[in-house]
Write an enzyme that holds these catalytic residues in place. Structure first.
Site, PDB file in Angstrom:
ATOM      1  N   ARG A  62      57.738  40.418  53.586  1.00 63.47           N
ATOM      2  CA  ARG A  62      58.001  41.845  53.435  1.00 63.47           C
ATOM      3  C   ARG A  62      59.371  42.234  53.989  1.00 63.47           C
ATOM      4  O   ARG A  62      60.043  43.118  53.448  1.00 63.47           O
ATOM      5  CB  ARG A  62      56.901  42.632  54.147  1.00 63.47           C
ATOM      6  CG  ARG A  62      56.929  44.128  53.912  1.00 63.47           C
ATOM      7  CD  ARG A  62      55.589  44.732  54.283  1.00 63.47           C
ATOM      8  NE  ARG A  62      55.568  46.172  54.056  1.00 63.47           N
ATOM      9  CZ  ARG A  62      55.686  47.074  55.015  1.00 63.47           C
ATOM     10  NH1 ARG A  62      55.837  46.690  56.270  1.00 63.47           N
ATOM     11  NH2 ARG A  62      55.654  48.368  54.734  1.00 63.47           N
ATOM     12  N   ASP A  67      64.687  44.539  53.211  1.00 64.85           N
ATOM     13  CA  ASP A  67      66.124  44.383  53.421  1.00 64.85           C
ATOM     14  C   ASP A  67      66.881  44.522  52.103  1.00 64.85           C
ATOM     15  O   ASP A  67      67.835  45.282  52.005  1.00 64.85           O
ATOM     16  CB  ASP A  67      66.414  43.023  54.058  1.00 64.85           C
ATOM     17  CG  ASP A  67      67.905  42.806  54.300  1.00 64.85           C
ATOM     18  OD1 ASP A  67      68.536  43.732  54.861  1.00 64.85           O
ATOM     19  OD2 ASP A  67      68.433  41.748  53.937  1.00 64.85           O
ATOM     20  N   ASP A  74      71.525  42.096  52.877  1.00 68.41           N
ATOM     21  CA  ASP A  74      72.610  41.938  53.851  1.00 68.41           C
ATOM     22  C   ASP A  74      72.137  41.908  55.292  1.00 68.41           C
ATOM     23  O   ASP A  74      72.949  41.982  56.217  1.00 68.41           O
ATOM     24  CB  ASP A  74      73.634  43.073  53.684  1.00 68.41           C
ATOM     25  CG  ASP A  74      73.083  44.430  54.095  1.00 68.41           C
ATOM     26  OD1 ASP A  74      71.840  44.578  54.187  1.00 68.41           O
ATOM     27  OD2 ASP A  74      73.892  45.361  54.316  1.00 68.41           O
ATOM     28  N   SER A  76      70.683  44.173  56.929  1.00 66.81           N
ATOM     29  CA  SER A  76      70.838  45.461  57.622  1.00 66.81           C
ATOM     30  C   SER A  76      69.541  45.933  58.263  1.00 66.81           C
ATOM     31  O   SER A  76      69.561  46.640  59.276  1.00 66.81           O
ATOM     32  CB  SER A  76      71.377  46.530  56.667  1.00 66.81           C
ATOM     33  OG  SER A  76      70.499  46.732  55.566  1.00 66.81           O
ATOM     34  N   ASN A  94      59.089  51.654  57.469  1.00 66.63           N
ATOM     35  CA  ASN A  94      59.192  50.508  58.374  1.00 66.63           C
ATOM     36  C   ASN A  94      58.581  50.735  59.753  1.00 66.63           C
ATOM     37  O   ASN A  94      58.055  49.799  60.351  1.00 66.63           O
ATOM     38  CB  ASN A  94      60.664  50.122  58.547  1.00 66.63           C
ATOM     39  CG  ASN A  94      61.288  49.592  57.273  1.00 66.63           C
ATOM     40  OD1 ASN A  94      60.639  48.883  56.502  1.00 66.63           O
ATOM     41  ND2 ASN A  94      62.550  49.937  57.024  1.00 66.63           N
ATOM     42  N   HIS A 192      51.382  41.114  47.586  1.00 68.26           N
ATOM     43  CA  HIS A 192      50.258  41.716  48.311  1.00 68.26           C
ATOM     44  C   HIS A 192      49.063  40.778  48.408  1.00 68.26           C
ATOM     45  O   HIS A 192      48.107  41.075  49.132  1.00 68.26           O
ATOM     46  CB  HIS A 192      49.839  43.018  47.629  1.00 68.26           C
ATOM     47  CG  HIS A 192      50.835  44.124  47.785  1.00 68.26           C
ATOM     48  ND1 HIS A 192      50.765  45.315  47.081  1.00 68.26           N
ATOM     49  CD2 HIS A 192      51.945  44.222  48.559  1.00 68.26           C
ATOM     50  CE1 HIS A 192      51.781  46.091  47.411  1.00 68.26           C
ATOM     51  NE2 HIS A 192      52.510  45.450  48.307  1.00 68.26           N
ATOM     52  N   ASP A 246      44.071  41.540  49.425  1.00 70.91           N
ATOM     53  CA  ASP A 246      43.285  40.649  48.569  1.00 70.91           C
ATOM     54  C   ASP A 246      42.091  40.176  49.385  1.00 70.91           C
ATOM     55  O   ASP A 246      42.184  39.184  50.115  1.00 70.91           O
ATOM     56  CB  ASP A 246      44.127  39.458  48.105  1.00 70.91           C
ATOM     57  CG  ASP A 246      43.319  38.426  47.308  1.00 70.91           C
ATOM     58  OD1 ASP A 246      42.134  38.697  47.031  1.00 70.91           O
ATOM     59  OD2 ASP A 246      43.876  37.370  46.983  1.00 70.91           O
ATOM     60  N   THR A 249      40.810  36.115  48.838  1.00 69.89           N
ATOM     61  CA  THR A 249      41.540  35.022  49.500  1.00 69.89           C
ATOM     62  C   THR A 249      42.717  35.639  50.265  1.00 69.89           C
ATOM     63  O   THR A 249      43.872  35.512  49.842  1.00 69.89           O
ATOM     64  CB  THR A 249      42.039  33.982  48.478  1.00 69.89           C
ATOM     65  OG1 THR A 249      42.801  34.669  47.455  1.00 69.89           O
ATOM     66  CG2 THR A 249      40.889  33.252  47.822  1.00 69.89           C
ATOM     67  N   ASP A 254      47.824  33.408  45.839  1.00 74.13           N
ATOM     68  CA  ASP A 254      47.282  33.029  44.531  1.00 74.13           C
ATOM     69  C   ASP A 254      47.207  34.265  43.647  1.00 74.13           C
ATOM     70  O   ASP A 254      47.729  35.326  43.996  1.00 74.13           O
ATOM     71  CB  ASP A 254      45.909  32.355  44.682  1.00 74.13           C
ATOM     72  CG  ASP A 254      44.887  33.237  45.400  1.00 74.13           C
ATOM     73  OD1 ASP A 254      45.056  34.474  45.419  1.00 74.13           O
ATOM     74  OD2 ASP A 254      43.919  32.684  45.959  1.00 74.13           O
TER      75      ASP A 254
END
Length: 331
Positions: A62, A67, A74, A76, A94, A192, A246, A249, A254
């Site tokens: 993530r 980024d 970069d 940042s 964030n 995800h 998920d 699993t 997957d």
């Protein structure tokens, strides 16, 4: 749309256009001579971190997304706040959510010991993303390298990162503005498959969807009951509780994420909307969901392609930017 958002979007589009040209300078073998064990070093640190924190693979993946979608890839996002600069870490998308920064610090320290001043923080994020996917059972791709680090964060840009609450057509536009098409979008959403979401991200779907004081009608009823148990509406409930994106699993990379969506068990609104929001152009994304649900090989191939494209968003190369000694601060 506020003027600042329009300006930021225009800047991002310009960065993406520049990125197409700059990305040709990236190479999988960029560090072959200057830091030949870079991949093995990053992998070792991540494996050690994973033993203590199974969630770290999804978190590192993530970080690369968040980024690249602001200022291009970069590094940042990694910059800490200073008296004159707001950190992207403090943006709504964030704060309290982006994690894994100490592991990035550990990777950087290991690389600085092995090859001082050589490997950029932006490249560390790109390598960490690929290695995390591979360790979780996902595909391997050759990471393009040679990015340099930016000198400033972009808090305002981070404030308009793609959000799970965004309508589908807004999301696909944000991706398209960076040169990522609908197939790239649906494939990248597949990250995800190893992610988690806090209860606060889905409270509206469970109890007050679109201000109706009713749950999202696209949610499977049995699954809705499960999610409500984990995320109660009562005052004082823990809205930071985690839910597997998920549930079948949760720690394996997957294609079962897409099968869940077909069963109306997408946890985030942005997950389920790809199939169940025709008013938001799901007719363009729904068939891709079906294709990936039917073929893990197609998902893996498209995901790898999309990750390479995303990693090529406006990289700094040559004499641009710098190679930070500490990922949290400019030199």
């Amino acid at each position: 749309m506020p003027a600042v958002a329009v300006a930021l979007c225009a800047a991002v589009v310009a960065l993406a256009a520049l990125g197409g040209a700059r990305a040709r300078e990236l190479s999988p073998g960029y560090y072959d001579a200057s830091c030949p064990h870079v991949y093995d070093t990053v992998r070792r640190v991540i494996q050690e971190a994973r033993a203590a924190d199974p969630r770290i693979l999804a978190s590192l993946l993530r970080l690369h997304f968040h980024d690249c979608f602001v200022n291009g890839c970069d590094g940042s996002l990694l910059l800490d706040e200073t008296p004159t600069m707001r950190s992207e870490k403090a943006a709504n998308a964030n704060v309290g959510s982006a994690r894994g920064f100490p592991v990035v610090d550990d990777i950087k320290a290991a690389l600085e010991h092995a090859c001082p001043g050589v490997v950029s923080c932006a490249d560390i994020l790109a390598l960490a993303a690929e290695i995390s996917v591979e360790l979780a059972g996902g595909p391997y791709w050759r990471v393009m390298l040679g990015r340099r680090d930016g000198m400033a964060a972009n808090f305002d840009g981070a404030q308009i990162l793609p959000s799970p609450q965004d309508p589908l057509d807004n999301l696909t536009k944000k991706f398209a503005d960076l040169g990522l098409d609908d197939t790239d979008f649906v494939a990248l959403q597949g990250a995800h498959t190893i992610g988690r979401a806090q209860c606060q991200s889905i409270q509206d779907r469970l109890y007050n969807f679109s201000g109706t004081e009713q749950p999202d009608p696209t949610l499977d009823r049995a699954y809705l009951a499960e999610l409500r148990q984990r995320c109660p509406a009562a005052a004082g409930g823990d809205d930071t509780g985690l839910n597997d994106l998920d549930p079948v699993t949760p720690d394996r990379f997957d294609n079962s994420y897409y099968a869940n969506i077909q069963r109306n068990r997408g946890v985030l609104r942005s997950d389920q909307a790809m199939l169940s929001a025709p008013e938001e152009s799901a007719e363009s994304t729904g068939p891709i969901v079906g294709r990936f649900a039917s073929s893990q090989a197609q998902f893996f191939q498209s995901f790898s392609t999309a990750m390479i494209k995303m990693g090529n968003i406006a990289p700094l190369t040559g004499s641009m930017g710098e190679v930070r000694r500490n990922c949290r601060a400019v030199n």
